[in-house]
Scaffold this active site. Sequence first.
Site, PDB file in Angstrom:
ATOM      1  N   GLU B  63       5.946  22.569  -8.839  1.00 41.23           N
ATOM      2  CA  GLU B  63       6.074  22.160  -7.433  1.00 41.23           C
ATOM      3  C   GLU B  63       4.762  22.349  -6.666  1.00 41.23           C
ATOM      4  O   GLU B  63       4.450  21.592  -5.748  1.00 41.23           O
ATOM      5  CB  GLU B  63       7.199  22.935  -6.732  1.00 41.23           C
ATOM      6  CG  GLU B  63       8.595  22.497  -7.141  1.00 41.23           C
ATOM      7  CD  GLU B  63       9.141  23.267  -8.341  1.00 41.23           C
ATOM      8  OE1 GLU B  63       8.365  24.014  -8.992  1.00 41.23           O
ATOM      9  OE2 GLU B  63      10.344  23.118  -8.647  1.00 41.23           O
ATOM     10  N   PHE B 125      23.441  31.053  -6.181  1.00 45.45           N
ATOM     11  CA  PHE B 125      22.451  30.724  -7.209  1.00 45.45           C
ATOM     12  C   PHE B 125      21.376  29.806  -6.612  1.00 45.45           C
ATOM     13  O   PHE B 125      21.674  28.817  -5.956  1.00 45.45           O
ATOM     14  CB  PHE B 125      23.135  30.027  -8.387  1.00 45.45           C
ATOM     15  CG  PHE B 125      22.164  29.565  -9.444  1.00 45.45           C
ATOM     16  CD1 PHE B 125      21.407  30.486 -10.170  1.00 45.45           C
ATOM     17  CD2 PHE B 125      21.985  28.214  -9.695  1.00 45.45           C
ATOM     18  CE1 PHE B 125      20.500  30.057 -11.118  1.00 45.45           C
ATOM     19  CE2 PHE B 125      21.079  27.776 -10.644  1.00 45.45           C
ATOM     20  CZ  PHE B 125      20.333  28.697 -11.362  1.00 45.45           C
ATOM     21  N   GLN B 126      20.144  30.148  -6.845  1.00 52.61           N
ATOM     22  CA  GLN B 126      18.983  29.401  -6.337  1.00 52.61           C
ATOM     23  C   GLN B 126      19.003  29.224  -4.828  1.00 52.61           C
ATOM     24  O   GLN B 126      18.589  28.201  -4.287  1.00 52.61           O
ATOM     25  CB  GLN B 126      18.836  28.042  -7.050  1.00 52.61           C
ATOM     26  CG  GLN B 126      18.425  28.210  -8.512  1.00 52.61           C
ATOM     27  CD  GLN B 126      17.940  26.922  -9.155  1.00 52.61           C
ATOM     28  OE1 GLN B 126      18.382  25.834  -8.814  1.00 52.61           O
ATOM     29  NE2 GLN B 126      17.011  27.051 -10.115  1.00 52.61           N
ATOM     30  N   LYS B 175      23.153  20.856  -0.286  1.00 47.34           N
ATOM     31  CA  LYS B 175      23.604  19.910  -1.304  1.00 47.34           C
ATOM     32  C   LYS B 175      24.779  19.045  -0.822  1.00 47.34           C
ATOM     33  O   LYS B 175      24.814  17.837  -1.055  1.00 47.34           O
ATOM     34  CB  LYS B 175      24.014  20.667  -2.566  1.00 47.34           C
ATOM     35  CG  LYS B 175      24.250  19.752  -3.759  1.00 47.34           C
ATOM     36  CD  LYS B 175      24.419  20.545  -5.053  1.00 47.34           C
ATOM     37  CE  LYS B 175      24.567  19.577  -6.231  1.00 47.34           C
ATOM     38  NZ  LYS B 175      24.728  20.297  -7.504  1.00 47.34           N
ATOM     39  N   MET B 485     -17.412  33.560  -7.161  1.00 42.41           N
ATOM     40  CA  MET B 485     -17.654  34.060  -5.809  1.00 42.41           C
ATOM     41  C   MET B 485     -17.278  35.528  -5.685  1.00 42.41           C
ATOM     42  O   MET B 485     -17.951  36.304  -5.006  1.00 42.41           O
ATOM     43  CB  MET B 485     -16.889  33.206  -4.786  1.00 42.41           C
ATOM     44  CG  MET B 485     -17.295  33.453  -3.346  1.00 42.41           C
ATOM     45  SD  MET B 485     -19.054  33.140  -3.040  1.00 42.41           S
ATOM     46  CE  MET B 485     -19.014  31.435  -2.480  1.00 42.41           C
TER      47      MET B 485
END
Lengths: 172, 573
Positions: B63, B125-126, B175, B485
């Site tokens: 993602e 869940f999630q 959902k 750096m």
Amino acid sequence: MKRIITLTVVNRSGVLNRITGLFTKRHYNIESITVGHTETAGVSRITFVVHVEGENDVEQLTKQLNKQIDVLKVTDITNQSIVQRELALIKVVSAPSTRTEINGIIEPFRASVVDVSRDSIVVQVTGESNKIEALIELLKPYGIKEIARTGTTAFARGTQQKASSNKTISIV
Amino acid sequence: GTNVQVDSASAECTQTMSGALMLIESLKKEKVEMIFGYPGGAVLPIYDKLYNSGLVHILPRHEQGAIHAAEGYARVSGKPGVVIATSGPGATNLVTGLADAMIDSLPLVVFTGQVATSVIGSDAFQEADILGITMPVTKHSYQVRQPEDLPRIIKEAFHIATTGRPGPVLIDIPKDVATIEGEFSYDHEMNLPGYQPTTEPNYLQIRKLVEAVSSAKKPVILAGAGVLHGKASEELKNYAEQQQIPVAHTLLGLGGFPADHPLFLGMAGMHGTYTANMALHECDLLISIGARFDDRVTGNLKHFARNAKIAHIDIDPAEIGKIMKTQIPVVGDSKIVLQELIKQDGKQSDSSEWKKQLAEWKEEYPLWYVDNEEEGFKPQKLIEYIHQFTKGEAIVATDVGQHQMWSAQFYPFQKADKWVTSGGLGTMGFGLPAAIGAQLAEKDATVVAVVGDGGFQMTLQELDVIRELNLPVKVVILNNACLGMVRQWQEIFYEERYSESKFASQPDFVKLSEAYGIKGIRISSEAEAKEKLEEALTSREPVVIDVRVASEEKVFPMVAPGKGLHEMVGVKP
């Protein structure tokens, strides 16, 4: 310095979260918040009392608040002629013997006793924050069990006086 | 569901459809060309409607890759980048990209799936409170409670993301909202009373600025990304020429003003040119356009532009006065403000002495490096070769760090929207996916991702997308086997204690590319660069070029933290 900032906001979920998150992100300390409906449906008024370093901080805070999509108007009303009120409930230890004495103390503050039990009473007081603090100081010797304060809510008076110095400390 | 497949052109009246289909139809209404997304449980209904929708969907391998690609797409095309991710981990993987887009003002509309409304708040869940998590890094965000609200919210989101100061807007869709049906209409008026960005400048401030220019002796323009977001580079050039005011760029502004222009002073800031930094230090009028006085630009504020009157042009009023006390605040769109200033055609400043001084500095203190191959192949030289072989016309995307600074220094941009870099947030792993987005926006352009070996390893899985879509992206790894750096700062400020900045092992990047089905080549010397680089950069196929560069090379000039711009070190060999 202490500032009183009022906001009108569109009453959508998350708006308060966004605003308080902004205070955290930009490192401003909130002393109190009050939120409630306004005369317009779907619009809420939020009153903040905040502590900031200086004028620059106030300006930056006001601008950042204004950037929020759901914020309609931001006003720093500290220097205006305003009505500001807070409500406090103070539970004071009180045997029947001290009850009259306490009544004598709270009377000039136009506070009232809203609950009485065997060993305590609950005093309700409204006014500017320093009035409430003065009353708390006076009640301390009796023993304070609990305090609940709403925080300041405020808005500008209908008529604005010219100088900000002639603001009277009203005890009413 | 009984979904009505609606031709987006004919869907003027209301139609009943599921939330997921409303999303698709709304994206069509917004003329979205492509979506960068990754499916998952909570967005299954959306992906089901995406199937056969005709919308182009780019599937990255993470993602984070999706959102950085969307950023690259937005930066180059000027259009909003659209992202979809699922709930929970899908959504939290977007956080870095959101923060990056927020601080660099890139327009994104990001959709996240959410668990069904009935279980929100139950640690399902999630489930992740993505609105709460992302509030500080989004311009605005929504959670959709009922499908009917979706079209309005999407319309508002695109408007908010792309107007005023651009930024990311997140829309969280439970959902069930995607599944339930409702009335779809996209014709409603936008009602955002709290959002009315100022684009037209205040005439009084414009007059003040015109007068300030005419009475200045040492004027300078500091131009930032706001010039690019406002598509105002032409106006910037015309204004600078009309008034004969020299121009310095911030890192993110590069390309807004042609690098070979006689009035150009180079990039300002921590690794900026001597001339740009001294100009900001010595000027008596500083006109900042679409820049926000980042600490990497100003150095110690006590010294910054200490004798200058400050004029600040910005579309975001909150930027004005945030860092610098400003005498001439101009809130407005960079293009409109510059057009207005050009129209005023005010008297030029009498600044011939100043320009003579600047020309002397430019002559005396150019950007430099020691071209000594005994120390290894110099990365600066590599960037110069890339510039040469791409005729200075490539789109260059970078991560953050040494390679980014060398690219900024040694790849002079003549045109706008060729430079895709993570400026404010300084995100490692940004360059490769951002280059993918840039290439998708400009199919015919040469796109070079200049990355370090550290940052490359943070998002290298996106090579698979390059392969899949056969994008001719050139990935140039400035491989010094360390975090350059970090190493540089440890050498200078931490007495050479190289704490965890050197990689003890490293994959074979050539073989790695081959494993992805992408041509990989290795360059270890200038001779090899001359031999192989041109062909690699001019081919129309993807290539990964692992360049072994001098590992102890440092970026100079440098303004040490806490120092003023005039105290920069390493201004000469």
